[in-house]
Design a protein around this motif. Sequence first.
Motif, PDB file in Angstrom:
ATOM      1  N   ARG A 281       0.193   2.585  -4.350  1.00  0.00           N
ATOM      2  CA  ARG A 281       0.791   2.087  -3.109  1.00  0.00           C
ATOM      3  C   ARG A 281       2.066   2.857  -2.907  1.00  0.00           C
ATOM      4  O   ARG A 281       2.751   3.187  -3.883  1.00  0.00           O
ATOM      5  CB  ARG A 281       1.222   0.618  -3.241  1.00  0.00           C
ATOM      6  N   CYS A 282       2.451   3.064  -1.667  1.00  0.00           N
ATOM      7  CA  CYS A 282       3.776   3.705  -1.507  1.00  0.00           C
ATOM      8  C   CYS A 282       4.859   2.728  -1.899  1.00  0.00           C
ATOM      9  O   CYS A 282       5.971   3.134  -2.197  1.00  0.00           O
ATOM     10  CB  CYS A 282       4.002   4.311  -0.135  1.00  0.00           C
ATOM     11  N   THR A 283       4.533   1.426  -1.929  1.00  0.00           N
ATOM     12  CA  THR A 283       5.521   0.432  -2.344  1.00  0.00           C
ATOM     13  C   THR A 283       5.478   0.149  -3.846  1.00  0.00           C
ATOM     14  O   THR A 283       6.250  -0.685  -4.333  1.00  0.00           O
ATOM     15  CB  THR A 283       5.268  -0.902  -1.614  1.00  0.00           C
ATOM     16  N   ALA A 443       4.738  -6.587   1.408  1.00  0.00           N
ATOM     17  CA  ALA A 443       5.346  -6.711   2.726  1.00  0.00           C
ATOM     18  C   ALA A 443       4.436  -7.508   3.663  1.00  0.00           C
ATOM     19  O   ALA A 443       3.212  -7.380   3.604  1.00  0.00           O
ATOM     20  CB  ALA A 443       5.590  -5.323   3.302  1.00  0.00           C
TER      21      ALA A 443
HETATM   22  C1  UN1 Z   1       1.368   1.099   1.208  1.00  0.00           C
HETATM   23  O1  UN1 Z   1       1.694   1.051   0.043  1.00  0.00           O
HETATM   24  O2  UN1 Z   1       1.105   2.183   1.718  1.00  0.00           O
HETATM   25  O3  UN1 Z   1       3.750  -4.159   0.894  1.00  0.00           O
HETATM   26  C2  UN1 Z   1       1.235  -0.111   2.038  1.00  0.00           C
HETATM   27  C3  UN1 Z   1       2.664  -3.825   0.417  1.00  0.00           C
HETATM   28  C4  UN1 Z   1       1.438  -3.859   1.298  1.00  0.00           C
HETATM   29  C5  UN1 Z   1       1.311  -2.611   2.072  1.00  0.00           C
HETATM   30  C6  UN1 Z   1       1.420  -1.365   1.257  1.00  0.00           C
HETATM   31  N1  UN1 Z   1       1.538  -5.004   2.182  1.00  0.00           N
HETATM   32  O4  UN1 Z   1       2.546  -3.462  -0.727  1.00  0.00           O
END
Ligand code: UN1
Length: 492
Positions: A281-283, A443
């Motif tokens: 995940r980018c997060t 998120a």
């Molecule tokens: C992503 O990592 O590209 O907040 C999106 C989050 C998810 C969305 C991730 N609701 O980890």
Amino acid sequence: MPVYHNYVDGKWKEAVGARRRKVLNPANGQVLANVTLSSASEVTEAVAAAKNAYSSWEKVPAPERGELLFEIAQQLKQKKEELSQLLTSENGKPIQEARGEVQEAIDMGFYMAGEGRRLFGQAVPAELPNKQAFSMRCPVGIAGLITPWNFPIAIASWKMFPAIMTGNTVVWKPAVETPGMADAFVRILEECGLPPGVVNLIHGTGEETGVAMVEHPDIDIISFTGSEETGRQVAAKAGARLKKVSLEMGGKNAITVMDSADIDLAVDGILWSGFGTSGQRCTAASRVIVHRRVQDELERKLVERTKQLKIGNGTDEAVEVGPIINKKGLEKIHHYVTIGKEEGKLLCGGQVLRDASYQGGNYYEPTIFTNVQPEARIAQEEIFGPVLSIIPVDSFTEALKVNNNSAFGLSSSIFTMNVNEVFQALNEMDTGIVYVNAGTTGAEIHLPFGGTKTTGNGHRDSGTASLDVFTEWKSVYVDYSGKLQRAQIDNN
Ligand code: UN1
């Protein structure tokens, strides 16, 4: 075996030349389908369809466009399980996470549907008598959406729903790894009666199809989520054409664990954010900043729990860590782990999983390094895999400094019971998202999603912030005084 085709002007068809690419299940290497690969001529055709549809779609009242989104969201809800299973087979994420992702798209659908009856502008007093002043949002035009494989329906929904609700028409290039999700999504739009040409789906690679979209003069705005490297190229090409561009790129997100923290809760947060979605995940959390007073306890508990994680095919309800998307991703992770062995102390993991039960799939052991320097490559570069770097610190001030010591700025988290630290962290952590006593992921769709520094270019996905991406402001002045009234002059 299915072949995923393009959808242009309401018709499903294969790209000219019938070039295809295999779609593989990352859990076992099984070929799931083939996907058509498009070139610039398909992009041109899709843009023409989008342009043609635009003249009538932009005139449909926003509440009516919103109402269609209600139906689409209802359909997504009805098909949630089917879509989730498809998502796990293409992307590999554990089924529970897949259901969560589909839910995110459902939420975004209902949210943007309601927004169709708001789409607020400003009504302000005019500075002259018998004059009205207000602003309203207008569509940008033709929106080019380029979306990634790691959240193939959630991220698509963050862009698609605000784009069409505000009256744009769309050319969408999803990732070639997850075309089935895009196909299923567009079939729902079609079933719900979205007029032909409003959304056009073009499969293909970034190098060919993506570039053709960014370079096409009639695409007015590009919304991109993907790697920093590609994002920079998109920005350069779009900038040269003065094209509006919204970019969402990498992260090197940190969880800070202070000495007052509930350590067991912090361990839960770190495991979920670091190893959930196999770190793709980018997060995802990839750095853990820990106060030295609790370092030993945190490491002991973290390693113990990490070793208990169930790794495997995400269709198994008990699996907590699924496969890596493809061999290239697996190699990149292992390359960084090799670097990490020089830069820190390996506490656990560090291997590609090769047992018989993992055959054909791309599995990597959840990996933890400790005593990593803030400047180390594994603490600075995005690995996009289940690899955590623990960085010990001696104070809260040092923790904040390390948290912000990153080229990226997506998400930060702090575990503490000290209220003063909470508020200082909220102020000083320089990322687009900050969590307190929770990990770096999770998120919700009604707040802006995105980051500072090289994570983005100032725009946000989801929430009402996404309206700023897909609309232009129009300021309107109506003078009903019957005479020439000069602003700034006749009233002074
Ligand atoms: C992503 O990592 O590209 O907040 C999106 C989050 C998810 C969305 C991730 N609701 O980890």
